[in-house]
Structures are given as structure tokens and as C-alpha cells.
Write a protein that holds these residues in place. Structure first.
Motif: not given
Length: 145
Positions: A100-125
Motif C-alpha cells: 500500500a505504501t508503494l501504491a501511494a506513490c504512483v498515480d494514473k497521470n490524471e493531470q496529463k503530464s508528459s510521460d517523463c514527468e509522470w515517471a519522475y513524479r512516481g519514482a522520486t516518491c
């Protein structure tokens, strides 16, 4: 109840095809992504210290590495089951709190960011919340030293 069992079986099968990667794989993927993206030396030095500044080159580097690991793809995002398995090994219990803590770091890119930004957001979390475990899972083994 049958639907629940079917879902559990499918999750098990989905994670069963993931092969846990090692330090050698990580170094190979890092090197490939540095070359593919022409990452400058100063950024590579930061990455080697687990520092990932929020810039476009780093975002795309993170996406590249996580994609090569089989942990992220631009269509469906992060695969939490694979991430969990990578961090704890083939004995991952996907029902535990850690999942659950891992799942809390990722999203389905509801904000429609670029793929790179989406990956960065989840990975840095993921890195922020699990740095010690991530670094331990990729530390050189006695046989690799």
C-alpha cells in the motif's frame, strides 16, 4: 467470491512473469539511458549519488531506467506488483501494508503530464519513501565485489 479468486490468480500470474533485477542490470540500464538521452556528466555524477534534480533530462532518464526495469510504461504507468517484487524478492506478499505504501506513490497521470514527468513524479516518491530498501536491493553482493 469467484471473481475475487480470479483477480488474485491474475495478480499472481502478472507478477510471476517479472524477473527480479540485480546491480549489474541497474548499471547496464543506467549506462544505456545515459547514452540514449545524452545525459551530461554533471547529471550522471548526481544520479550516482541518488540525487535526481527536477529537470526534463532527469525526468526522461528516470522514465528510461524504470521502463527498462519493467517497472513503468507510458500506457499504464507503474506496475506496483513488479516494484514490490523487485524490492523484497520473489516472496512478495502483495496484500501487506508495504504494498500500500508503494501504491501511494504512483498515480494514473490524471493531470496529463508528459510521460517523463509522470515517471519522475512516481519514482522520486518511491525513492524518497523507500531509499534504504532500494539501495539495499541494489547493493553489490559478496559475489560481485
Amino acid at each position: 467470491m469467484k471473481v475475487f479468486v480470479a483477480i488474485c490468480v491474475l495478480v499472481g500470474l502478472a507478477s510471476a512473469d517479472y524477473v527480479v533485477k540485480n546491480r549489474h542490470d541497474m548499471l547496464t540500464y543506467r549506462e544505456e539511458c545515459v547514452k540514449e538521452l545524452a545525459v551530461p556528466v554533471d547529471l550522471v555524477e548526481k544520479y550516482q549519488k541518488w540525487e535526481y534534480p527536477n529537470d526534463e533530462k532527469t525526468q526522461c532518464y528516470i522514465k528510461c531506467v524504470f521502463t527498462k526495469w519493467g517497472l513503468f510504461d507510458a500506457q499504464s504507468g507503474f506496475n506496483v506488483e513488479h516494484i514490490h517484487q523487485q524490492l523484497v524478492g520473489n516472496h512478495a506478499d502483495h496484500n501487506e501494508a508495504f504494498h500500500a505504501t508503494l501504491a501511494a506513490c504512483v498515480d494514473k497521470n490524471e493531470q496529463k503530464s508528459s510521460d517523463c514527468e509522470w515517471a519522475y513524479r512516481g519514482a522520486t516518491c518511491l525513492l524518497r519513501e523507500n531509499a534504504a530498501l532500494i539501495q539495499k536491493s541494489l547493493a553489490p553482493k559478496a559475489s560481485e565485489v
